[in-house]
Write an enzyme that holds these catalytic residues in place. Sequence first.
Site, PDB file in Angstrom:
ATOM      1  N   HIS A 213      21.493   2.811   3.096  1.00 27.20           N
ATOM      2  CA  HIS A 213      22.281   3.993   3.457  1.00 27.20           C
ATOM      3  C   HIS A 213      21.402   5.251   3.535  1.00 27.20           C
ATOM      4  O   HIS A 213      21.833   6.257   4.101  1.00 27.20           O
ATOM      5  CB  HIS A 213      23.464   4.211   2.469  1.00 27.20           C
ATOM      6  N   ASP A 247      22.603  -3.301   0.758  1.00 25.63           N
ATOM      7  CA  ASP A 247      22.149  -1.905   0.751  1.00 25.63           C
ATOM      8  C   ASP A 247      20.635  -1.819   0.487  1.00 25.63           C
ATOM      9  O   ASP A 247      20.184  -1.061  -0.386  1.00 25.63           O
ATOM     10  CB  ASP A 247      22.932  -1.085  -0.271  1.00 25.63           C
ATOM     11  N   SER A 316      19.052   7.778  -4.673  1.00 27.26           N
ATOM     12  CA  SER A 316      19.231   6.480  -4.027  1.00 27.26           C
ATOM     13  C   SER A 316      17.900   5.952  -3.499  1.00 27.26           C
ATOM     14  O   SER A 316      17.156   6.667  -2.812  1.00 27.26           O
ATOM     15  CB  SER A 316      20.216   6.600  -2.870  1.00 27.26           C
TER      16      SER A 316
END
Length: 357
Positions: A213, A247, A316
């Site tokens: 992402h 992811d 992230s």
Amino acid sequence: MPGQSSGSSYPGQPSGPSYPGQPTSGPAHAGGSVAGSSYPAPSAPGAPPASASPYPGPPLSGPAFPGQPISGPAYPGQAPTGQPGFGGPPPGVRPERAGRRGRLPVLALALAGVLAVVTGVQAYQIHRLDDRLAAADRRAAEGQGADARRLDGLEQRAGSLEKQAGAAFNPEAVASAVLPSVFRVRAGQFTGTAFAIGKAPSGGGTTLLTNFHVVESVFAAGERKVFLERKDQRFEATIVATDKEKDLAQLRTTAKFGGLVAARTPVKSGQQIVVVGAPLGLQDSVTTGVVSAFRQDEGGSGPVIQFDAPINPGNSGGPVINGSKEVVGIATAKARDAEGIGLAVPIKTACDRFDLC
């Protein structure tokens, strides 16, 4: 003179004059010369000595009165000194040199004896020195053995202390080892975190991992270029593989960086961890916490690691590190409307998916 006649002589004195080689008429006194004798007749008391010796050879030093020694032979059978053939040294050899020659063998024997004694003493001293050196070597060997045993003991204690130190959690040491391999990722308008992993690929450069992402907007637009930033440096990287379901995204850059090591064993609840990233774009941010739980696959998305270290948007794709400076997971998300609930993809999932580590 009264009582003295011109032709008379003293008692025992021959009546006529004595000439060399002429015998006298008879003996003058007991022990004197006889007719035909080679000895000269003595002169009268007070008379001058004869002008020459009646015998060949060196002249006499003075008159030969009874009992007075002369330099020449006085009696038959006595050889004159230095005359050859009468027991003296050979012609041309001095008596003192002959004595020296006789002493040379004695001196040589004495010198040989002294040398033998000195040699024996030196041999004994060398033997004693060899014994001392051998004893010193034995003591040195014993000392070295004792030192080696002590060194082995110290090494064992050092190893034990290292294990204890390794077991102790040190966030500062972990951060210092990890930060040079962690970067901020800029993908279009989005930022996140990526980190180098494993060994350099066969084509050179460096392999990195992040979340899908983080680079999704660039990848969806058909582009593959993103940028790695670290302080005032910027490096171009390429998206080479992705897994939207888990992811995950794999990046590669031509620049060379040291890769982090993936943990071989899964995490356990209560294990202390460090999370490194760029929350809200702030590079080199470090937070600490513990593993809250290891969640098994729920809903087909695969297992996740739950931890309580604070994370925010921008973390992230950052690494989750244990106390041994190994990567255990990739920070992915945090629970909304809650604090202290962070989630990470296990590093084994990414290594298996992209055949890394």
